[in-house]
Motif scaffolding. Structure first.
Motif, mmCIF file in Angstrom:
data_model
loop_
_atom_site.group_PDB
_atom_site.id
_atom_site.type_symbol
_atom_site.label_atom_id
_atom_site.label_comp_id
_atom_site.label_asym_id
_atom_site.label_seq_id
_atom_site.Cartn_x
_atom_site.Cartn_y
_atom_site.Cartn_z
ATOM 1 N N LEU A 111 30.029 14.224 58.915
ATOM 2 C CA LEU A 111 29.266 15.010 57.644
ATOM 3 C C LEU A 111 29.048 14.061 56.576
ATOM 4 O O LEU A 111 28.350 13.116 56.256
ATOM 5 C CB LEU A 111 29.463 16.697 57.272
ATOM 6 C CG LEU A 111 29.014 17.123 58.655
ATOM 7 C CD1 LEU A 111 29.127 18.246 57.305
ATOM 8 C CD2 LEU A 111 27.168 16.982 58.491
ATOM 9 N N PHE A 149 26.522 23.385 56.201
ATOM 10 C CA PHE A 149 27.903 23.385 57.080
ATOM 11 C C PHE A 149 28.697 24.937 57.181
ATOM 12 O O PHE A 149 29.272 25.519 55.694
ATOM 13 C CB PHE A 149 28.520 22.598 56.234
ATOM 14 C CG PHE A 149 30.091 22.196 57.128
ATOM 15 C CD1 PHE A 149 30.564 22.922 57.864
ATOM 16 C CD2 PHE A 149 30.745 21.566 55.839
ATOM 17 C CE1 PHE A 149 32.102 23.127 59.049
ATOM 18 C CE2 PHE A 149 32.463 20.711 56.563
ATOM 19 C CZ PHE A 149 32.444 22.205 57.725
ATOM 20 N N TRP A 197 29.178 19.361 47.200
ATOM 21 C CA TRP A 197 28.020 19.748 48.083
ATOM 22 C C TRP A 197 28.033 21.486 47.337
ATOM 23 O O TRP A 197 29.710 21.563 47.044
ATOM 24 C CB TRP A 197 29.180 20.242 49.554
ATOM 25 C CG TRP A 197 28.884 18.795 50.088
ATOM 26 C CD1 TRP A 197 27.985 17.862 50.481
ATOM 27 C CD2 TRP A 197 29.716 18.763 51.485
ATOM 28 N NE1 TRP A 197 28.586 17.165 51.479
ATOM 29 C CE2 TRP A 197 29.430 17.515 52.373
ATOM 30 C CE3 TRP A 197 30.738 19.300 51.795
ATOM 31 C CZ2 TRP A 197 29.762 17.346 53.113
ATOM 32 C CZ3 TRP A 197 30.861 18.598 53.190
ATOM 33 C CH2 TRP A 197 31.041 18.023 53.921
ATOM 34 N N VAL A 251 23.820 18.507 52.597
ATOM 35 C CA VAL A 251 24.721 19.392 53.023
ATOM 36 C C VAL A 251 25.120 20.744 52.071
ATOM 37 O O VAL A 251 24.931 20.224 50.543
ATOM 38 C CB VAL A 251 26.022 19.501 53.332
ATOM 39 C CG1 VAL A 251 26.779 20.336 53.783
ATOM 40 C CG2 VAL A 251 25.873 17.505 54.023
ATOM 41 N N VAL A 304 21.736 20.405 55.820
ATOM 42 C CA VAL A 304 22.576 20.979 56.712
ATOM 43 C C VAL A 304 23.760 22.047 56.498
ATOM 44 O O VAL A 304 24.080 21.790 54.971
ATOM 45 C CB VAL A 304 22.984 19.804 56.967
ATOM 46 C CG1 VAL A 304 25.080 20.332 57.148
ATOM 47 C CG2 VAL A 304 23.443 18.612 57.996
#
Length: 313
Positions: free
Chosen positions: A121, A102, A161, A128, A100
């Motif tokens: 999430l 983001f 992340w 991510v 993902v």
């Protein structure tokens, strides 16, 4: 020009490949970023929120990676059946990808909308990367930039992340983003032929190009109550003939779209035709009709007829 589907070759040893969902609030630049990464226009862009309605895949093949980007509708609080469907499709995209991205607007501090996305999430096992777009619009003072960046670092750090800063508009930082994405993709095969840039048919892209011009030219008067149906595509060696219907919810919207003596509809058609000719690399004759379909966004049946369905996980 969109490539024709061909045989998928054997992938080179060590190829990284996978699906990357681009998730974020409306208007953070998801479609602009996809087009920039792909190097070709496959997603329409507009200052109006909720421009993207269907899950659209853009394909980027590099020497050692194939990334299939999934452009999703901006995540927001829905107010009608169409809105619910769009958010559901964005949520489904998260479950069915390898990574993902983001995406946030790095020119402003993290807000409630970003934290709402962070919350849903968090339980997902999908890796991510937090991407700060629009760094070209950040303030000039280093201390002001640090305040913005820290608001997102505070969001990313608890989840480990990785964070990337870039501008989809100027390409600053894009190469670093691509390198980070490649690092976090698994080893895998080619999912598509290397010369393909999208899995959507040209007919779908044509409808989106018409809707894009409506969003640009009418803005606030006819924001989201527009759908486009491509009714006929007739190809010949000399020209491609396209007939399309634009659906609105009210007579007043129909009047705005047609304009005085048909001037607005002509302008929309001219601009959309120019984009279509780039798409197919040939001449296009485009004929547009406007039809009133009251409350189509509230009807699951009409939404399905117009091509809006919940994407499967």
């Amino acid at each position: 020009m969109l490539s024709e589907m061909s045989l998928i070759p054997q992938s080179p040893e060590g190829l990284k490949s996978g699906f990357v969902a681009i998730i974020g609030r409306p208007n953070v630049g998801k479609s602009t970023l996809m087009n920039e990464l792909i190097g070709q226009k496959v997603a329409i862009t507009s200052p109006v929120a909720q421009t993207t309605r269907n899950r659209l895949r853009g394909i980027l093949t590099l020497p050692q990676a194939q990334m299939i980007f999934v452009d999703t509708p901006g995540i927001h609080k829905p107010h009608h059946e169409l809105g619910k469907l769009l958010v559901k499709n964005a949520q489904n995209a998260i479950k069915s990808v390898d990574l993902v991205l983001f995406l946030v607007d790095g020119s402003v501090a993290a807000g409630r909308g970003d934290r709402f996305i962070e919350e849903f999430l968090t339980p997902s096992p999908t890796p991510v990367i937090l991407g700060l777009n629009k760094i070209d619009q950040q303030p000039s003072e280093a201390k002001d930039i640090a305040i913005l960046d820290n608001s997102y670092a505070e969001m990313a750090t608890p989840h480990n992340w990785p964070l990337a800063k870039f501008s989809a508009l100027t390409r600053d930082g894009i190469d670093n983003l691509l390198s980070l994405l490649q690092q976090h993709l698994p080893d895998g095969p080619y999912y598509y032929p290397p010369d393909l840039v999208t899995d959507q048919p040209e007919r779908f892209i044509m409808g989106e190009l018409i809707r894009e011009q409506i969003l640009h030219m009418t803005r606030e008067e006819v924001p989201h109550s527009v759908a486009v149906s491509i009714d006929v595509v007739e190809e010949s060696p000399q020209i491609t003939r396209v007939l399309a219907t634009i659906y609105v919810e009210r007579d007043s919207q129909k009047g705005i779209l047609i304009g005085k003596q048909g001037s607005m509809l002509k302008a929309i058609g001219t601009a959309a035709r120019e984009q279509m000719q780039k798409l197919i690399d040939g001449q296009v004759y485009l004929e547009l009709y406007v039809k009133v379909q009251p409350k189509w966004r509230q009807s699951r049946h009409l939404l399905a007829d117009l091509g809006y369905r919940v994407d499967k996980d």
